[in-house]
Enzyme design. Structure first.
Site, short mmCIF file in Angstrom:
data_model
loop_
_atom_site.label_atom_id
_atom_site.label_comp_id
_atom_site.label_asym_id
_atom_site.label_seq_id
_atom_site.Cartn_x
_atom_site.Cartn_y
_atom_site.Cartn_z
CG ASP A 357 -24.13 10.45 -15.71
OD1 ASP A 357 -25.37 10.43 -15.50
OD2 ASP A 357 -23.61 10.07 -16.78
CB VAL A 414 -26.52 14.64 -21.31
CG1 VAL A 414 -25.61 15.09 -20.17
CG2 VAL A 414 -27.06 15.85 -22.06
CG HIS A 464 -19.76 15.13 -33.93
ND1 HIS A 464 -19.87 14.68 -35.22
CD2 HIS A 464 -20.45 14.24 -33.17
CE1 HIS A 464 -20.59 13.57 -35.23
NE2 HIS A 464 -20.95 13.29 -34.01
CG ASN A 514 -22.70 11.35 -38.46
OD1 ASN A 514 -21.83 10.50 -38.65
ND2 ASN A 514 -23.10 11.70 -37.26
P1 NAD Z 1 -25.25 7.49 -23.38
O1 NAD Z 1 -26.68 7.21 -23.19
O2 NAD Z 1 -24.30 6.33 -23.36
O3 NAD Z 1 -24.74 8.48 -22.27
C1 NAD Z 1 -25.45 9.61 -21.86
C2 NAD Z 1 -25.08 9.87 -20.41
O4 NAD Z 1 -25.65 11.11 -20.04
C3 NAD Z 1 -25.63 8.81 -19.44
O5 NAD Z 1 -24.59 8.37 -18.61
C4 NAD Z 1 -26.67 9.58 -18.64
O6 NAD Z 1 -26.79 9.12 -17.31
C5 NAD Z 1 -26.11 10.99 -18.71
N1 NAD Z 1 -27.10 12.02 -18.44
C6 NAD Z 1 -28.37 12.09 -18.91
N2 NAD Z 1 -28.97 13.19 -18.43
C7 NAD Z 1 -28.06 13.83 -17.66
C8 NAD Z 1 -28.09 15.01 -16.90
N3 NAD Z 1 -29.18 15.76 -16.85
N4 NAD Z 1 -26.98 15.37 -16.24
C9 NAD Z 1 -25.88 14.60 -16.29
N5 NAD Z 1 -25.81 13.48 -16.99
C10 NAD Z 1 -26.88 13.09 -17.66
O7 NAD Z 1 -25.15 8.29 -24.73
P2 NAD Z 1 -23.89 8.50 -25.71
O8 NAD Z 1 -23.93 7.50 -26.78
O9 NAD Z 1 -22.67 8.65 -24.87
O10 NAD Z 1 -24.24 9.89 -26.38
C11 NAD Z 1 -24.07 11.10 -25.71
C12 NAD Z 1 -24.05 12.24 -26.70
O11 NAD Z 1 -22.99 12.04 -27.63
C13 NAD Z 1 -25.31 12.37 -27.54
O12 NAD Z 1 -25.57 13.72 -27.77
C14 NAD Z 1 -24.93 11.67 -28.83
O13 NAD Z 1 -25.67 12.15 -29.93
C15 NAD Z 1 -23.49 12.08 -28.95
N6 NAD Z 1 -22.66 11.20 -29.80
C16 NAD Z 1 -22.77 9.87 -29.73
C17 NAD Z 1 -21.97 9.07 -30.51
C18 NAD Z 1 -22.05 7.57 -30.43
O14 NAD Z 1 -21.39 6.90 -31.25
N7 NAD Z 1 -22.79 7.01 -29.50
C19 NAD Z 1 -21.04 9.67 -31.38
C20 NAD Z 1 -20.92 11.06 -31.40
C21 NAD Z 1 -21.73 11.81 -30.60
#
Ligand code: NAD
Length: 738
Positions: A357, A414, A464, A514
């Site tokens: 991270d 991310v 995904h 989705n």
């Molecule tokens: P989140 O905000 O909980 O986590 C994102 C993480 O990325 C954070 O810990 C942040 O600190 C880190 N981050 C940001 N910029 C960074 C960088 N430059 N280098 C390293 N780390 C970095 O978000 P999430 O819900 O875990 O979603 C993450 C991805 O997964 C997105 O693309 C989202 O579309 C996808 N996704 C989410 C879900 C869901 O249910 N939330 C489901 C499928 C896919």
């Protein structure tokens, strides 16, 4: 010692024959026609051999058996359908006779005159448990993870080889019904408490204990073959039964909305069977089983939930000729909600993970999520302390991209922001070795667009996940325009390693799952706007067979995420791409009322502090003039939910986003719980016939909006009499039983 292909028989000095079931080339024993033939011969052999006093049957594998080979049942469908075309009566009779074979075999074992004991050394399911129940004694090992179950109802059928009759003569009727109508797994201890096994012992005591039962004079007669036998609780005509039986169909209906013929048949078999002698009861069961096997539900569920799921899991879509990748190290970038859990499931599969991270603190926090999950599993006895510690030792938090220099695969999770992702792709590729694969977990950004930031788009792909990652069985693998075969093969090897089921889809907004889910939610918006009472919307969805109502689901997904997606759709595709009434509803919820869903404790539902349960937000009813509930045809609401989702799935096939009907079906059930009794989105259409589906779409298009208009492909298929499984035959060169 006598060797059969699937069994060995070895008689000891005490005259006890040990039958060991160990099918060559299979990881699990299953009941096939060969197994039935051999078991029949073993019964004859041990009866004829005067030196044999009794028989112990066990397995040579870590599990006892998974039960009947469902591919065998699937082939019975083909035989039946072919025969039915020319002679329906003969077809039904043949099916009845086939079904009776296993019942007859187990009854032969039970009445052979010598005592049989089943030594259940590991998980024992379905037909194998039915065989064990026909034995005169049952001893189960208390080894970790041993499960005992009759799970047939989960694939649309029910225990049809004596199971409904023996369980209800051993256990009390309520526990018996609960076990069989839900297909729940029992621990050996619970099975003993239900009187389904006689003893639970240490693994090394299993065979001696089973033999001892025979030495102690186990009678080779089932309790129900003794004079004066009464079922536990006294049978059907008792005060206790008078409490249970009137309520049982109502409870079943509440749980299944009448969608599962197999579950209802269990009730009928037990209720009718307990009133007649045992052999008549078996006949009753055989008749209902034959009837259930002829239902579209049984056919479709076995196809999707067993055959297709297994084929996809074994890599049906994996490109040939690329050697399997043994993943040694996986990088996960972004240790947030998704990344932390992806790291956990990867480490749980024995793979080393570097979890990156923006700083060490955030990365360590992500590992903390894994620590919580491990603690939970250890508490529930699913992992030992040592296994938990080993799992966690495989997750290394880091803020240094150079730690990815020896990774085989990197998964990016991310923020959902093109710019943030671009920077991460560049940073990762600067250190990632040649040939390693980069996968994005984006849910909304097209993979081909993200791959433009990559210097090696051939090695770039989408993987995904669905939340919660540790529970959801599905993973969508998304091919960008340039994604290569190696990227696909590695992605599929990874998904197989973490024991999830993959579907492979081509790039599109929302991918497959989705796209379908948002149709479901948007139909609920339409209903709200029409003034359908919110509770009726949620209930109609459950009656349709959906596990979670659309408003509840939208609260889980977050209403502001829906808003973000609607706005992004407008920005990318123009105003006409979304319904302005939907946007107005969601803007009101999010911007005016700050009702974002479960995450901020208020959405379409209110979320009071536990233990109080969530309930629909009462004010929602004031948004639109309400229709009178009793003037609304609930069957139309049910159809609208199923049809709008199925139509979207049909569009994904037409657009070439999904190419294999198995993936649409399995993806819809595992991804969002699409009414499992249908066998999935396309089996739902095929099951009623494309013609009937097109007519239904036309009817709904007239009454409920042009989004129900059948597509050109559907109309063409209806005209030609095709089904999805015939037009997009997943087994080219063979005739698919569709
Ligand atoms: P989140 O905000 O909980 O986590 C994102 C993480 O990325 C954070 O810990 C942040 O600190 C880190 N981050 C940001 N910029 C960074 C960088 N430059 N280098 C390293 N780390 C970095 O978000 P999430 O819900 O875990 O979603 C993450 C991805 O997964 C997105 O693309 C989202 O579309 C996808 N996704 C989410 C879900 C869901 O249910 N939330 C489901 C499928 C896919």
């Amino acid at each position: 010692m006598t060797n059969y292909t699937n069994f060995t028989v070895e008689t000891d000095v005490d005259g006890i024959a040990l039958v060991t079931w160990d099918m060559p080339g299979k990881s699990m024993n299953v009941i096939t026609t060969d197994v039935m033939d051999e078991l029949n011969a073993i019964i004859d052999q041990t009866v004829a051999d005067n030196t044999v006093k009794g028989v112990v049957i066990t397995s040579g594998k870590s599990s006892f058996s998974g039960g009947a080979d469902l591919s065998m049942i699937k082939s019975m469908f083909s035989l039946y359908r072919d025969e039915k075309a020319s002679s329906p009566d003969t077809a039904a009779q043949k099916l009845f006779d086939l079904v009776g074979r296993l019942t007859g075999l187990f009854r032969k074992l039970e009445t052979c005159g010598k005592p049989w004991v089943s030594a259940i050394n590991g998980t024992c399911m379905g037909g194998a448990l039915e065989m064990s129940l026909a034995c005169h004694g049952r001893v189960a090992s208390n080894a970790k993870g041993v499960k005992i179950a009759l799970p047939e109802v989960k694939v649309g059928i029910f225990p049809g080889a004596g199971g409904t009759q023996r369980v209800s003569r051993l256990a009390d009727a309520q526990s018996a019904l609960q076990m069989m109508t839900t297909g729940q797994s029992l621990t050996p201890a619970r099975a003993k408490a239900m009187n389904l096994v006689h003893q639970v012992v240490e693994p090394d005591q299993l065979i001696p204990a089973a033999k001892q039962l025979i030495k102690d004079g186990l009678k080779p007669v089932a309790p129900w073959d003794e004079k004066g036998f009464k079922a536990p609780g006294g049978g059907i005509w008792t005060p206790a039964a008078a409490q249970l039986w009137p309520a049982a169909p109502a409870i079943l209906r509440r749980e299944t909305a009448g969608n599962y013929p197999g579950a209802l048949a269990i009730l009928k078999c037990v209720y009718e069977g307990l009133q007649v002698p045992f052999d008549t009861a078996l006949k009753i069961e055989q008749r209902y089983f034959t009837e259930v096997l002829q239902t579209t539900e049984a056919f479709s569920m076995i196809r999707s939930l067993f055959v297709s799921m297994q084929e996809l899991g074994k890599g049906a879509r994996r490109p040939a000729g690329i050697p399997k990748t043994e993943l040694k190290k996986v990088g996960v970038v972004g240790a947030g909600f998704m990344g932390a859990s992806i790291a956990y499931v990867t480490a749980a599969a024995g793979i080393a993970v570097t979890l990156i991270d923006r700083d060490m603190e955030a990365a360590a926090k992500g590992k903390g999520v894994g620590e919580g999950l491990v603690k939970d599993s250890v508490g529930k006895g699913r992992l030992t302390q040592d296994e938990g510690a080993a799992l966690l030792s495989r997750i290394t938090p880091s803020a240094d991209y150079s730690d990815l220099k020896d990774a085989d695969l990197v998964i990016e999770a991310v923020f959902e922001d093109r710019e943030v992702k671009r920077a991460v792709i560049e940073a990762v590729e600067a250190v990632l070795p040649e040939g390693a694969i980069f996968a994005s977990n984006t849910s909304t950004l097209p993979i081909s667009g993200l791959a433009k930031n990559s210097s090696r788009p051939v090695d770039f792909i989408g993987v995904h996940f669905f939340s919660p990652v540790e529970k959801m069985m599905l993973t969508e693998v998304i091919l960008g325009k340039e994604s290569g075969d190696k990227a696909l093969a590695v992605a599929l090897d990874y998904v197989a390693a973490i024991k999830k089921t993959p579907i492979v889809v081509n790039d599109t907004r929302g991918f497959f799952v989705n796209r379908c889910v948002f149709r479901y939610i948007h139909e609920a918006y339409d209903m709200l706007i029409e003034g359908v009472p919110p509770a009726m919307i949620e209930n109609a969805a459950k009656m349709a067979g959906m596990p979670v109502g659309p408003l509840s689901l939208n609260d889980e997904v977050a209403i502001d995420l829906s808003q973000k997606i609607l706005k992004a759709t407008v920005a990318d595709l123009g105003e006409a791409a979304v319904d302005p009434k939907h946007l107005a509803l969601i803007n009101r919820m999010v911007d005016d009322l700050d009702r974002r869903g479960r995450k901020n404790g208020k959405g379409f539902y209110d979320y009071p502090a536990k233990p109080a349960k969530k309930s629909l937000w009462p004010e929602l009813k004031t948004f639109y003039p309400q229709q009178k509930a009793d003037e609304i045809d609930v069957s139309v609401l049910i159809q609208r939910f199923l049809v709008t989702i199925a139509l979207e799935a049909a569009r994904t096939m037409e657009e070439g986003i999904v190419t294999d009907p198995r993936e649409a079906d399995v993806g819809s059930i595992l991804g969002f719980g699409f009414a499992p009794y249908t066998g999935g989105v396309l089996s739902y259409i095929d099951g009623m016939g494309v013609n009937a589906f097109v007519e239904l779409c036309e009817k709904l298009a007239t009454s409920n909006g042009s989004h129900f208009k059948p597509t050109a492909l559907l109309q063409e298929m209806a005209a030609k009499g095709e089904t999805f499984y015939s037009r997009f035959n997943p087994y080219p060169g063979t005739k698919e039983a569709a």
